[in-house]
Every structure is written in structure tokens, then in C-alpha cells.
Design a protein around this motif. Structure first.
Motif, PDB file in Angstrom:
ATOM      1  N   MET A 165     -10.275   0.935  -4.783  1.00 32.40           N
ATOM      2  CA  MET A 165     -10.730   2.047  -3.889  1.00 32.40           C
ATOM      3  C   MET A 165      -9.428   3.008  -3.585  1.00 32.40           C
ATOM      4  SD  MET A 165     -13.699   1.859  -3.163  1.00 32.40           S
ATOM      5  CE  MET A 165     -15.204   0.547  -3.304  1.00 32.40           C
ATOM      6  N   GLY A 166      -8.451   2.352  -3.327  1.00 31.25           N
ATOM      7  CA  GLY A 166      -7.255   3.214  -3.340  1.00 31.25           C
ATOM      8  C   GLY A 166      -6.932   4.006  -4.357  1.00 31.25           C
ATOM      9  N   ALA A 167      -6.885   3.567  -5.592  1.00 31.02           N
ATOM     10  CA  ALA A 167      -6.587   4.109  -6.956  1.00 31.02           C
ATOM     11  C   ALA A 167      -7.505   5.249  -7.085  1.00 31.02           C
ATOM     12  CB  ALA A 167      -6.544   3.154  -8.038  1.00 31.02           C
ATOM     13  N   LEU A 195       8.223   7.166  -4.484  1.00 31.82           N
ATOM     14  CA  LEU A 195       8.650   7.901  -3.116  1.00 31.82           C
ATOM     15  C   LEU A 195       7.618   8.280  -2.377  1.00 31.82           C
ATOM     16  CD1 LEU A 195      11.317   9.941  -4.930  1.00 31.82           C
ATOM     17  CD2 LEU A 195      11.675   7.709  -3.754  1.00 31.82           C
ATOM     18  N   ASN A 196       6.566   7.608  -2.151  1.00 37.29           N
ATOM     19  CA  ASN A 196       5.238   8.009  -1.417  1.00 37.29           C
ATOM     20  C   ASN A 196       5.375   7.121  -0.227  1.00 37.29           C
ATOM     21  OD1 ASN A 196       3.227   8.612   0.101  1.00 37.29           O
ATOM     22  ND2 ASN A 196       1.718   8.474  -1.591  1.00 37.29           N
ATOM     23  N   PRO A 197       5.992   7.842   1.119  1.00 40.87           N
ATOM     24  CA  PRO A 197       5.992   6.669   2.258  1.00 40.87           C
ATOM     25  C   PRO A 197       4.607   6.397   2.832  1.00 40.87           C
ATOM     26  CG  PRO A 197       6.176   9.110   2.835  1.00 40.87           C
ATOM     27  CD  PRO A 197       6.134   8.943   1.362  1.00 40.87           C
ATOM     28  N   GLN A 198       3.482   6.844   2.537  1.00 43.79           N
ATOM     29  CA  GLN A 198       2.277   6.392   2.617  1.00 43.79           C
ATOM     30  C   GLN A 198       1.862   4.987   2.014  1.00 43.79           C
ATOM     31  OE1 GLN A 198      -0.526   9.724   2.271  1.00 43.79           O
ATOM     32  NE2 GLN A 198       0.008  10.797   4.271  1.00 43.79           N
ATOM     33  N   LEU A 199       2.441   5.185   0.726  1.00 42.60           N
ATOM     34  CA  LEU A 199       2.023   4.153   0.058  1.00 42.60           C
ATOM     35  C   LEU A 199       2.691   2.587   0.257  1.00 42.60           C
ATOM     36  CD1 LEU A 199       0.922   2.982  -2.762  1.00 42.60           C
ATOM     37  CD2 LEU A 199       2.816   3.338  -4.067  1.00 42.60           C
ATOM     38  N   ALA A 200       4.076   2.996   0.941  1.00 39.52           N
ATOM     39  CA  ALA A 200       4.983   1.917   1.581  1.00 39.52           C
ATOM     40  C   ALA A 200       4.058   1.201   2.811  1.00 39.52           C
ATOM     41  CB  ALA A 200       6.239   2.259   2.057  1.00 39.52           C
ATOM     42  N   ILE A 201       3.476   2.253   3.765  1.00 40.38           N
ATOM     43  CA  ILE A 201       2.883   1.844   4.772  1.00 40.38           C
ATOM     44  C   ILE A 201       1.563   1.221   4.450  1.00 40.38           C
ATOM     45  CG2 ILE A 201       1.475   2.608   7.056  1.00 40.38           C
ATOM     46  CD1 ILE A 201       3.596   4.909   7.122  1.00 40.38           C
ATOM     47  N   PHE A 202       0.930   1.655   3.450  1.00 34.54           N
ATOM     48  CA  PHE A 202      -0.381   1.090   3.156  1.00 34.54           C
ATOM     49  C   PHE A 202      -0.142  -0.625   2.455  1.00 34.54           C
ATOM     50  CE2 PHE A 202      -3.666   0.257  -0.295  1.00 34.54           C
ATOM     51  CZ  PHE A 202      -4.657   0.233   0.551  1.00 34.54           C
ATOM     52  N   PHE A 203       0.702  -0.583   1.704  1.00 37.87           N
ATOM     53  CA  PHE A 203       1.128  -2.053   1.149  1.00 37.87           C
ATOM     54  C   PHE A 203       1.334  -2.903   2.402  1.00 37.87           C
ATOM     55  CE2 PHE A 203       1.712  -0.630  -3.348  1.00 37.87           C
ATOM     56  CZ  PHE A 203       0.488  -0.922  -4.010  1.00 37.87           C
ATOM     57  N   VAL A 204       2.211  -2.514   3.196  1.00 36.65           N
ATOM     58  CA  VAL A 204       2.712  -3.446   4.343  1.00 36.65           C
ATOM     59  C   VAL A 204       1.530  -3.739   5.176  1.00 36.65           C
ATOM     60  CG1 VAL A 204       3.858  -3.406   6.380  1.00 36.65           C
ATOM     61  CG2 VAL A 204       5.070  -2.539   4.273  1.00 36.65           C
ATOM     62  N   ALA A 205       0.519  -2.764   5.355  1.00 37.17           N
ATOM     63  CA  ALA A 205      -0.763  -3.206   6.213  1.00 37.17           C
ATOM     64  C   ALA A 205      -1.533  -3.965   5.437  1.00 37.17           C
ATOM     65  CB  ALA A 205      -1.414  -1.767   6.488  1.00 37.17           C
ATOM     66  N   LEU A 206      -1.897  -3.768   4.216  1.00 43.96           N
ATOM     67  CA  LEU A 206      -2.747  -4.581   3.149  1.00 43.96           C
ATOM     68  C   LEU A 206      -2.252  -5.894   2.911  1.00 43.96           C
ATOM     69  CD1 LEU A 206      -5.294  -4.651   1.366  1.00 43.96           C
ATOM     70  CD2 LEU A 206      -3.776  -3.749  -0.538  1.00 43.96           C
ATOM     71  N   MET A 234      -0.078 -10.133  -7.396  1.00 41.98           N
ATOM     72  CA  MET A 234      -0.148  -9.034  -6.312  1.00 41.98           C
ATOM     73  C   MET A 234       0.219  -7.695  -7.033  1.00 41.98           C
ATOM     74  SD  MET A 234       0.422 -10.917  -2.888  1.00 41.98           S
ATOM     75  CE  MET A 234      -0.069  -9.625  -1.627  1.00 41.98           C
ATOM     76  N   MET A 235       1.499  -7.965  -7.884  1.00 41.96           N
ATOM     77  CA  MET A 235       2.347  -6.648  -8.629  1.00 41.96           C
ATOM     78  C   MET A 235       1.056  -6.318  -9.606  1.00 41.96           C
ATOM     79  SD  MET A 235       5.817  -6.312 -10.423  1.00 41.96           S
ATOM     80  CE  MET A 235       5.010  -7.710 -11.857  1.00 41.96           C
ATOM     81  N   LEU A 236       0.858  -7.125 -10.355  1.00 42.26           N
ATOM     82  CA  LEU A 236      -0.018  -7.027 -11.506  1.00 42.26           C
ATOM     83  C   LEU A 236      -1.345  -6.395 -11.007  1.00 42.26           C
ATOM     84  CD1 LEU A 236       0.859  -9.944 -13.844  1.00 42.26           C
ATOM     85  CD2 LEU A 236       1.690  -7.424 -14.077  1.00 42.26           C
ATOM     86  N   THR A 237      -1.960  -6.964 -10.079  1.00 43.15           N
ATOM     87  CA  THR A 237      -3.170  -6.523  -9.331  1.00 43.15           C
ATOM     88  C   THR A 237      -3.321  -4.950  -9.107  1.00 43.15           C
ATOM     89  OG1 THR A 237      -3.757  -8.804  -8.889  1.00 43.15           O
ATOM     90  CG2 THR A 237      -5.092  -6.699  -7.873  1.00 43.15           C
ATOM     91  N   ALA A 238      -2.300  -4.708  -8.020  1.00 38.00           N
ATOM     92  CA  ALA A 238      -2.139  -3.269  -7.707  1.00 38.00           C
ATOM     93  C   ALA A 238      -1.713  -2.564  -8.768  1.00 38.00           C
ATOM     94  CB  ALA A 238      -1.260  -3.524  -6.576  1.00 38.00           C
ATOM     95  N   GLY A 239      -0.604  -2.724  -9.337  1.00 37.04           N
ATOM     96  CA  GLY A 239      -0.003  -1.822 -10.520  1.00 37.04           C
ATOM     97  C   GLY A 239      -0.955  -1.657 -11.761  1.00 37.04           C
ATOM     98  N   GLY A 240      -1.676  -3.010 -12.064  1.00 34.32           N
ATOM     99  CA  GLY A 240      -2.549  -2.811 -13.270  1.00 34.32           C
ATOM    100  C   GLY A 240      -3.733  -1.796 -12.934  1.00 34.32           C
ATOM    101  N   ILE A 241      -4.370  -1.961 -11.875  1.00 32.73           N
ATOM    102  CA  ILE A 241      -5.516  -1.504 -11.540  1.00 32.73           C
ATOM    103  C   ILE A 241      -5.239   0.030 -11.470  1.00 32.73           C
ATOM    104  CG2 ILE A 241      -7.150  -0.768  -9.718  1.00 32.73           C
ATOM    105  CD1 ILE A 241      -7.424  -3.969  -9.074  1.00 32.73           C
ATOM    106  N   ASP A 242      -4.018   0.557 -10.893  1.00 38.04           N
ATOM    107  CA  ASP A 242      -3.673   1.699 -10.664  1.00 38.04           C
ATOM    108  C   ASP A 242      -3.607   2.364 -12.076  1.00 38.04           C
ATOM    109  OD1 ASP A 242      -2.276   3.810  -8.626  1.00 38.04           O
ATOM    110  OD2 ASP A 242      -1.088   3.774 -10.511  1.00 38.04           O
ATOM    111  N   ALA A 243      -2.862   1.816 -12.925  1.00 37.72           N
ATOM    112  CA  ALA A 243      -2.370   2.164 -14.158  1.00 37.72           C
ATOM    113  C   ALA A 243      -3.752   2.382 -15.132  1.00 37.72           C
ATOM    114  CB  ALA A 243      -1.586   1.369 -15.035  1.00 37.72           C
TER     115      ALA A 243
END
Length: 202
Positions: A15-17, A122-133, A150-159
Motif C-alpha cells: 500500500m505504501g509503495a 533522504l525522506n524523513p517521512q519514510l523514517a517516521i513511517f518505518f519506526v511506526a510500522l 524485513m529489508m527484502l520485503t520492504a525494498g523488494g516490494i518497492d523496487a
């Protein structure tokens, strides 16, 4: 990580991607100006930035649990409140309108990958989102293995999503489709975020 938890994580990452924003604008611009290859490279760079952010966040939160559980609980419930706020905001959002491009200069070579990476990292909203999620999924024993998942899930889906956008955009008007479906995307995102926040509270 349990499979049900991974599904919840993956659903929110999807959903975020797919939610329209500055990242979409960069991928689209680079695809239009530099061609399919440059759009794909931009998408991969963006996915790398998102994945690296995810890994840093997951390992950092795991370390925080072991050193200060009370502070972590405060972050976890604060994260749930933030996710709920994002959910309400998404449910109330109006469908996207207008032009989403952000500049006209042509893109070549490594520039696309660099821009894709930097717009994510460099997106500060992404940092806040990941801490919350991630505060809803990270445990005290979370290590490199689960952090890698978690890295492969978030980065892989986004890419994967932005590569698909680049490929479709080089053949047809994907922006028109995204604008037409932006209302549905927002509503689905809002419901998923509210459900996760409610799960934490209960």
C-alpha cells in the motif's frame, strides 16, 4: 517472523509503495526523459534506499528493546497512534489530480539510480513511517536474519512496483490509471493501517 505477521507487513509495504507521491514522480520523470532503462534503474535505486532504511530501523529497534523496554513500548504505542492517524488521513484523502512531474531535465546513466536512492533515503517521512510500522513487528531477539527479511520485503516490494511502473509507462499512460485508482488505493491503505493500529491496542 510468523507468516501472518509477514503478510501484514507485506500488505502495508504494498500500500505504501503504490500510493502516489514524490517517488512516483521521480520514477515517471526519469522514464519519460531517459527511457525504460533509466526508469528501471531509478526504481532499483529507490528500492535499495527503502530496503536500507528498513534494515537500519529493524536492527535499531531490536537494540532498543534490550536496553530500554519501557521506551520501546512508548514508541510502539506511539507508532500505533501514528499508523491510525495515517489511516484516517488516507480514508479522508481526495483522489489525486494535477501534474505529478517535478522537473524536465533529461536523465542519463547513474543519475537515475542516485536520484531514486536519495529520494527514498533522504525522506524523513519514510523514517517516521518505518519506526511506526516496524515497532509493531520487531522483537528483542530480532537479528540480521529477520532484519534481512524485513529489508527484502520492504525494498523488494518497492523496487518491484516502481520497475513495473517504469515498464508500463514506457508503453502506456500508467499515470492516468494511477490517478483514476488513487481514491481506492487511499481507502485500502487507510483500512489496513487502522486494522494494524487496532491490533496493537487490543
Amino acid at each position: 517472523m510468523e507468516f501472518s505477521s509477514w503478510l501484514a507487513l507485506a500488505a502495508i509495504c504494498v500500500m505504501g509503495a503504490i500510493s502516489p507521491g514524490p517517488s512516483l514522480a521521480v520514477v515517471m520523470r526519469n522514464t519519460v526523459k531517459g527511457g525504460r532503462g533509466h526508469g528501471v534503474v531509478t526504481a532499483l535505486g529507490h528500492g535499495l534506499g527503502v530496503g536500507l532504511y528498513a534494515l537500519i530501523t529493524a536492527l535499531g529497534l531490536a537494540l532498543l528493546i534490550t536496553r530500554n523496554p519501557l521506551l520501546f513500548d512508548m514508541i510502539r504505542y506511539g507508532g500505533a497512534a501514528f499508523l491510525a492517524w495515517l489511516g484516517v488521513k488516507a480514508l479522508l484523502a481526495r483522489p489525486a489530480t494535477g501534474d505529478t512531474t517535478i522537473s524536465d531535465h533529461p536523465v542519463r546513466g547513474r543519475q537515475g539510480a542516485f536520484e531514486g536512492f536519495m529520494v527514498a533515503f533522504l525522506n524523513p517521512q519514510l523514517a517516521i513511517f518505518f519506526v511506526a510500522l516496524f515497532s509493531q513487528f520487531v522483537q528483542a531477539d530480532t537479528g540480521w536474519q529477520q532484519g534481512g527479511v524485513m529489508m527484502l520485503t520492504a525494498g523488494g516490494i518497492d523496487a518491484l512496483w516502481y520497475v513495473l511502473v517504469a515498464l508500463l509507462l514506457s508503453r502506456g499512460p500508467v499515470l492516468v490509471w494511477l490517478k483514476a485508482k488513487s481514491g481506492i488505493i487511499d481507502k485500502l491503505s487507510g483500512l489496513v493501517l487502522l486494522a494494524l493500529a487496532l491490533k496493537v491496542v487490543l
